[in-house]
Motif scaffolding. Structure first.
Motif, short mmCIF file in Angstrom:
data_model
loop_
_atom_site.label_atom_id
_atom_site.label_comp_id
_atom_site.label_asym_id
_atom_site.label_seq_id
_atom_site.Cartn_x
_atom_site.Cartn_y
_atom_site.Cartn_z
N GLU A 1 25.91 -17.31 -36.99
CA GLU A 1 25.02 -16.95 -38.09
C GLU A 1 25.76 -16.14 -39.15
OE1 GLU A 1 20.85 -16.80 -35.53
OE2 GLU A 1 21.99 -14.97 -35.85
N LEU A 2 26.60 -15.22 -38.71
CA LEU A 2 27.36 -14.40 -39.66
C LEU A 2 28.38 -15.25 -40.40
CD1 LEU A 2 27.85 -11.32 -37.32
CD2 LEU A 2 26.37 -11.44 -39.35
N GLU B 1 17.72 -10.53 -32.93
CA GLU B 1 18.71 -11.53 -33.35
C GLU B 1 19.45 -10.98 -34.57
OE1 GLU B 1 16.86 -15.80 -32.30
OE2 GLU B 1 15.71 -14.65 -33.75
N HIS B 2 20.66 -11.46 -34.80
CA HIS B 2 21.48 -10.88 -35.85
C HIS B 2 20.84 -11.00 -37.24
CE1 HIS B 2 24.43 -10.77 -32.65
NE2 HIS B 2 25.20 -10.03 -33.41
N LEU B 3 20.06 -12.02 -37.45
CA LEU B 3 19.38 -12.18 -38.75
C LEU B 3 17.89 -11.89 -38.63
CD1 LEU B 3 21.07 -15.44 -40.13
CD2 LEU B 3 21.87 -13.07 -40.21
N LYS C 1 26.09 -17.09 -30.87
CA LYS C 1 25.03 -17.41 -31.82
C LYS C 1 25.08 -16.45 -33.01
CE LYS C 1 19.93 -17.82 -31.99
NZ LYS C 1 19.49 -16.58 -32.64
N GLY C 2 25.24 -15.15 -32.72
CA GLY C 2 25.34 -14.18 -33.80
C GLY C 2 26.54 -14.42 -34.69
N GLY D 1 27.98 -18.29 -41.21
CA GLY D 1 27.22 -19.02 -42.22
C GLY D 1 26.98 -18.20 -43.46
N ILE D 2 26.64 -16.93 -43.26
CA ILE D 2 26.44 -16.04 -44.42
C ILE D 2 27.74 -15.94 -45.23
CG2 ILE D 2 25.90 -13.70 -45.16
CD1 ILE D 2 24.23 -13.39 -42.64
#
Length: 411
Positions: free
Chosen positions: A388-389, A323-325, A384-385, A391-392
């Motif tokens: 998440e990015l 997963e990306h994180l 999804k990735g 969000g960062i």
């Protein structure tokens, strides 16, 4: 940071409408149907731009072709044989046509023969998702017992040879066919695919070429095309080796920070830059991705943000797409370093201050499992990735901007 999405053209199972709903603004694509060494015509470029700009129902998509990935460098150029000089001329003409169309960023790679290597394109995870994986034992089994490469045994210690022999003995004919197809899969979406005989032929031609020679061939190529790129306002960015360690006896010249620095120093022109792929480089434990973004950031023209989970501490080992994180790379630190680089560029008045990035690869989850999209490029997994990015970025960007305003970041 410009949010982009890789798209393989009208045949892609992930449509332009899907991309628009994902919220990306830029498309990363290429004329995959044009063989390496041929010119990308203005007409074909315009056709792809129109496809990007149009929804399946004919409405405007709001998307633009932001990054070329990849304008392929032919094997003749890499080996400096055959039609390599003519291929450089066609590469330059393709660059002129892309610049005329308003496209400024061109990603390419200089990996010999195989543009990326995985042994499994749909490895099942405990939660039911699937992902791509590189299994060193499977690869050794292929190299030693399927390809039967001359001199292959010297690349593997006795213990690995033994376990690879057992692994091969357990494989059915169908297993071997799948493994072979996965390894010689080639560049995603590319016009060419290789057979085992093609691979053997290329390997024999690279047999006497070491790292220094291949690096010099890259530098020679860049010395030809970078001055034109600079004049045209283009930014060329080299993708790292994937995986970032030698395979099949082939040299690697873009696997570490030292590799990149050597090439950037040799052709020290702003137009010559880096595609910083955190997944490719992250498969090697001695690569410091946040540090590379900080130290090489001035020449980073494109970001691939993805993660891998290494299965050993060895420089060469098995890994899978995480997963990306969730992998071994500190993605928060990488994004923070990228945002700081953008802030420095903006303060310096650089027109290219916004660095395009894409959520690279992703695990197949939910409806991805039945979509059968391009391996490594699912719809929901990448969404999804990207979320998440985002969000960062949303969490870090206000603080980075405030630090710049307060004079706490060097510009």
């Amino acid at each position: 940071m410009e949010q982009t999405w890789r798209w393989f053209g009208p045949q892609d199972r992930v449509s332009i409408a899907d991309v628009a709903q994902a919220g990306a603004t830029g498309i990363v694509t290429a004329l995959h149907h044009v063989p390496s060494g041929d010119t990308w015509s203005s007409e074909e470029i315009a056709r792809r731009q129109a496809e990007v700009a149009t929804m399946p129902d004919g409405r405007p998509s709001g998307l633009v072709w932001s990054v070329v990935e990849s304008l392929p460098v032919s094997e003749d150029i890499k080996k400096q044989q055959g039609d390599w000089r003519a291929h450089i001329d066609t590469y330059k003409q393709s660059m002129r046509n892309l610049a005329k169309a308003g496209i400024e960023v061109i990603c390419y790679n200089f990996m010999p023969v195989l543009d990326w290597t995985r042994t499994d394109l749909g490895w099942r995870l405990p939660n039911g998702a699937t992902c791509m994986r590189f299994d060193l034992i499977d690869f050794a089994a292929f190299d030693l017992h399927v390809l039967k490469r001359s001199g292959a045994a010297s690349d593997y210690d006795d213990a690995l040879q033994d376990v690879a022999a057992r692994r091969h003995a357990e494989m059915s004919g169908a297993d071997i066919e799948i493994l072979t197809a996965n390894i010689v899969f080639g560049l995603p979406g590319a016009a060419e695919t290789f057979s085992l005989e093609d691979v053997r032929a290329h390997l024999s031609e690279y047999a006497k070429m070491g790292e220094e020679t291949l690096r010099q061939h890259l530098i020679d190529f860049l010395s030809e095309v970078v001055p034109l790129a600079q004049d045209l306002g283009l930014r060329l960015c080299c993708h790292p080796d994937d995986p970032p360690f030698p395979l099949l006896g082939l040299p690697r010249v873009m696997s570490t920070e030292a590799h990149y620095k050597a090439v950037m120093d040799a052709v020290d022109v702003p137009a010559s830059g880096i595609t910083l792929c955190t997944g490719s480089l992250g498969a090697r434990p001695d690569n410091d991705l946040p540090g590379m973004m900080e130290r090489l950031g001035e020449r980073v023209h494109f970001l691939h943000l993805r993660n891998v989970k290494r299965e050993s501490a060895n420089l060469r080992g098995s890994f899978y797409e995480a997963e990306h994180l969730g992998g071994d790379t500190d993605m928060v630190a990488v994004v923070e370093a990228a945002l700081k680089e953008e802030a420095r560029r903006k303060a310096a008045g650089r027109a290219d201050w916004s660095i395009p990035f894409r959520p690279d690869h992703g695990q197949d989850i939910l409806d991805d499992l039945g979509r059968r999209a391009q391996p490594g490029y699912p719809s929901i997994g990448r969404l999804k990735g990207l979320a998440e990015l985002r969000g960062i970025i949303a969490a870090l960007e206000p603080r980075v901007v405030a630090d710049v305003a307060a004079g706490w970041l060097p510009c």
